[in-house]
Scaffold this active site. Structure first.
Site, PDB file in Angstrom:
ATOM      1  N   SER A  17       1.086   1.434  11.759  1.00 57.31           N
ATOM      2  CA  SER A  17       2.059   1.847  10.754  1.00 57.31           C
ATOM      3  C   SER A  17       1.555   3.042   9.959  1.00 57.31           C
ATOM      4  O   SER A  17       0.376   3.396  10.024  1.00 57.31           O
ATOM      5  CB  SER A  17       2.359   0.684   9.818  1.00 57.31           C
ATOM      6  OG  SER A  17       1.333   0.617   8.846  1.00 57.31           O
ATOM      7  N   LYS A  18       2.470   3.605   9.197  1.00 55.87           N
ATOM      8  CA  LYS A  18       2.133   4.779   8.388  1.00 55.87           C
ATOM      9  C   LYS A  18       0.998   4.481   7.430  1.00 55.87           C
ATOM     10  O   LYS A  18       0.212   5.337   7.091  1.00 55.87           O
ATOM     11  CB  LYS A  18       3.347   5.214   7.569  1.00 55.87           C
ATOM     12  CG  LYS A  18       4.510   5.615   8.447  1.00 55.87           C
ATOM     13  CD  LYS A  18       5.544   6.406   7.694  1.00 55.87           C
ATOM     14  CE  LYS A  18       6.632   6.808   8.685  1.00 55.87           C
ATOM     15  NZ  LYS A  18       7.419   7.940   8.302  1.00 55.87           N
ATOM     16  N   ARG A  19       0.941   3.247   6.971  1.00 57.99           N
ATOM     17  CA  ARG A  19      -0.054   2.889   5.958  1.00 57.99           C
ATOM     18  C   ARG A  19      -1.428   2.606   6.564  1.00 57.99           C
ATOM     19  O   ARG A  19      -2.426   2.681   5.864  1.00 57.99           O
ATOM     20  CB  ARG A  19       0.387   1.636   5.188  1.00 57.99           C
ATOM     21  CG  ARG A  19       1.731   1.775   4.586  1.00 57.99           C
ATOM     22  CD  ARG A  19       1.696   1.656   3.069  1.00 57.99           C
ATOM     23  NE  ARG A  19       2.827   2.356   2.503  1.00 57.99           N
ATOM     24  CZ  ARG A  19       2.766   3.224   1.531  1.00 57.99           C
ATOM     25  NH1 ARG A  19       1.609   3.547   1.001  1.00 57.99           N
ATOM     26  NH2 ARG A  19       3.844   3.806   1.069  1.00 57.99           N
TER      27      ARG A  19
END
Ligand code: GLU
Length: 508
Positions: free
Chosen positions: A263-265
């Site tokens: 994910s982006k995080r």
């Protein structure tokens, strides 16, 4: 003659482009080039709520940095423009109307409150996910339940409405995916998706297929997360009587531990970038990029190419041209591809090593990693000595700091373990030996050094570590003869003499 291949990368400007998005763009690019086709960039910005200023520019810059530029599209122009959906808004509503007119869609007048009420009721009855579909639509306010007159009146009144897809009941939708094979979905599992919002804006689904059709897209290559939308898209093509493009849904990119989607995080949390270039959110949160992390775009692209596709043999290093030549959708896997940050570093190392010394020097200067007046040829020599041990350009400068700066400190471990009582005397001898060399170069230094060792009956271990410590401050590095030759006689002797004084003081 078969149709010209035309593929598109169609990101929504909802934030920076994740590396999964770059991989989608890359596979589209490779497929287009391989088939002498067009690679188009279309910006899908119909979701006003999620629009993020600067995201479109970020996407364009990121593709540029990666070297996978569209030959048509937003900021590139072309015959099928405009290429940003918000600039094409006028064209979508008539198509929605066409679907209403031919019975494939209908007007729905239910307000957001109406929908919330039925959803809450369903929840109370223990139904988790209420859907507007072939069954529930019969109890809602829409043109399938209201009389023609009331519908006409509501529209004339300016009552807000959406246009919804009239999902057929119990019908098998069958389509081919070039990566996954045949896929069949029963329409009972699909809902009546909104096609045109109350604002008159199309939803992603409507705009996407109208644009793919009107832009003559032949192949849709996109992420797996769009697979559930594909049956609706297939039905929309049928409803319009259009030929559907070929579909390919790319496998997910998984976290390094294999547990779920990257994910982006994850990136900054797990210590590696997931974005091509740095991004600063409106809230001032920084997301780091491969570019600023010191990665070469060729290495990043090479790594991404292999994240889902394989060449069928063990080759790992590919230029973009080679990838174009070899790429095929048949060799893209179905299952998730696990991202490996260490392997990504390995790719960078390989690309760094493969560059010429002068090219590395030029890159280091261009990246401002050294003062602007640094001598390029001297820097190239430093690169030749340091590149085998470096992963990033910055490593050459950091690990080889002694080529640029005086020695500030001495490696403690070496000082403790290798600097013996007799070392200062041996170093004095080495200084005199080096002073005697007229033509100070790698070969002459090595010859003088070896002669000293045999004359004094010394082993390498009694001389080498002290020598390195005085000249570089470090315990390891490339050949001392090369280092000394690159530094020059004066500097080497000066460092050895001042170093001896400093170390004697430390040891005293
Ligand atoms: N706008 C969609 C996205 O953001 C495009 C999906 C597709 O390629 O159809 O990924």
């Amino acid at each position: 003659m078969s149709k010209k291949v035309r593929v598109r990368f169609a990101p929504s400007p909802t934030g920076p482009l994740h590396m999964g998005g770059v991989r989608t763009a890359l596979y589209n690019y490779l497929f287009a080039k391989k088939n002498n086709g067009d690679f188009i960039l279309r910006i899908e910005d119909t979701d006003e709520k999620r629009f993020v200023p600067g995201a479109t520019e970020y996407i364009i810059n990121a593709l540029k940095w990666c070297g996978i530029e569209p030959n048509e599209g937003e900021s590139y122009g072309g015959e099928y423009g405009p290429y940003t959906q918000s600039q094409r808004l006028k064209m979508y509503a008539p198509y929605a109307q066409e679907l209403v007119d031919n019975g494939h869609a209908y007007y729905a007048f239910d307000t957001a409150d109406d929908l919330n009420v039925v959803r809450d009721q369903a929840k109370e009855m223990g139904l988790a996910n209420w859907q507007y579909n072939a069954i529930t639509r019969s109890s809602m306010k829409n043109s399938t339940t209201l009389s023609k007159e009331i519908v006409a009146e509501k529209i004339a009144n300016g009552d807000p409405y959406t246009v919804r897809m009239k999902m057929p009941r119990n019908q098998e939708v069958k389509f081919h995916d070039d990566i996954r094979g045949w896929i069949t979905v029963n329409t009972n599992n699909l809902d009546d998706k909104v096609l045109l919002k109350e604002t008159g804006m199309p939803t992603y689904h409507l705009a996407n297929i109208i644009d793919d059709h009107t832009m003559n897209i032949t192949h849709v290559i996109r992420g797996e997360e769009w697979l559930p939308s594909a049956p609706l898209h297939v039905l929309l093509y049928e409803a319009f009587g259009w030929e559907s493009p070929a579909f390919s849904h790319l496998p997910l990119i998984l976290r390094p531990d294999g547990k779920g989607k990257l994910s982006k995080r994850d990136g900054d949390k797990l210590g590696f970038p997931v974005f091509p270039i740095d991004w600063m959110s409106a809230e001032g949160e920084k997301y780091s990029g491969y570019k600023e992390g010191g990665y070469f775009p060729e290495a990043f692209i090479n790594m991404l190419a292999l994240l889902g596709w394989n060449p069928g043999d063990n080759q790992e290093l590919f230029s973009l041209d080679e990838l174009v030549n070899l790429f095929s959708l048949e060799r893209v896997g179905k299952s998730g591809a696990r991202f490996d940050p260490d392997k990504t570093k390995w790719f960078n190392q390989q690309y760094l090593r493969a560059k010429s010394d002068i090219a590395l020097a030029e890159l280091i200067i261009a990246d401002n990693l050294v003062p602007a007046d640094t001598d390029k040829n001297h820097l190239a020599i430093v690169c030749s000595l340091m590149k085998e041990r470096a992963t990033f350009l910055q490593d050459i400068i950091t690990d080889g700091d002694y080529f640029f700066n005086d020695i500030e400190s001495y490696d403690e471990k070496t000082l403790k373990k290798k600097w013996k009582e007799q070392t200062p005397a041996i170093m004095e001898d080495l200084i005199s030996t080096l002073e005697g060399i007229e033509d100070f170069n790698t070969a002459s230094i090595e010859a003088a050094f070896s002669a000293l060792l045999s004359e004094k009956e010394l082993g390498f271990g009694q001389v080498g570590p002290g020598f390195r410590l005085l000249v570089t401050g470090k315990g390891a590095g490339p050949s001392m003869f090369d280092i000394c030759s690159a530094l020059g006689k004066d500097k080497v002797l000066d460092r050895m003499k001042t170093g001896l004084v400093k170390i004697n003081a430390i040891k005293a």
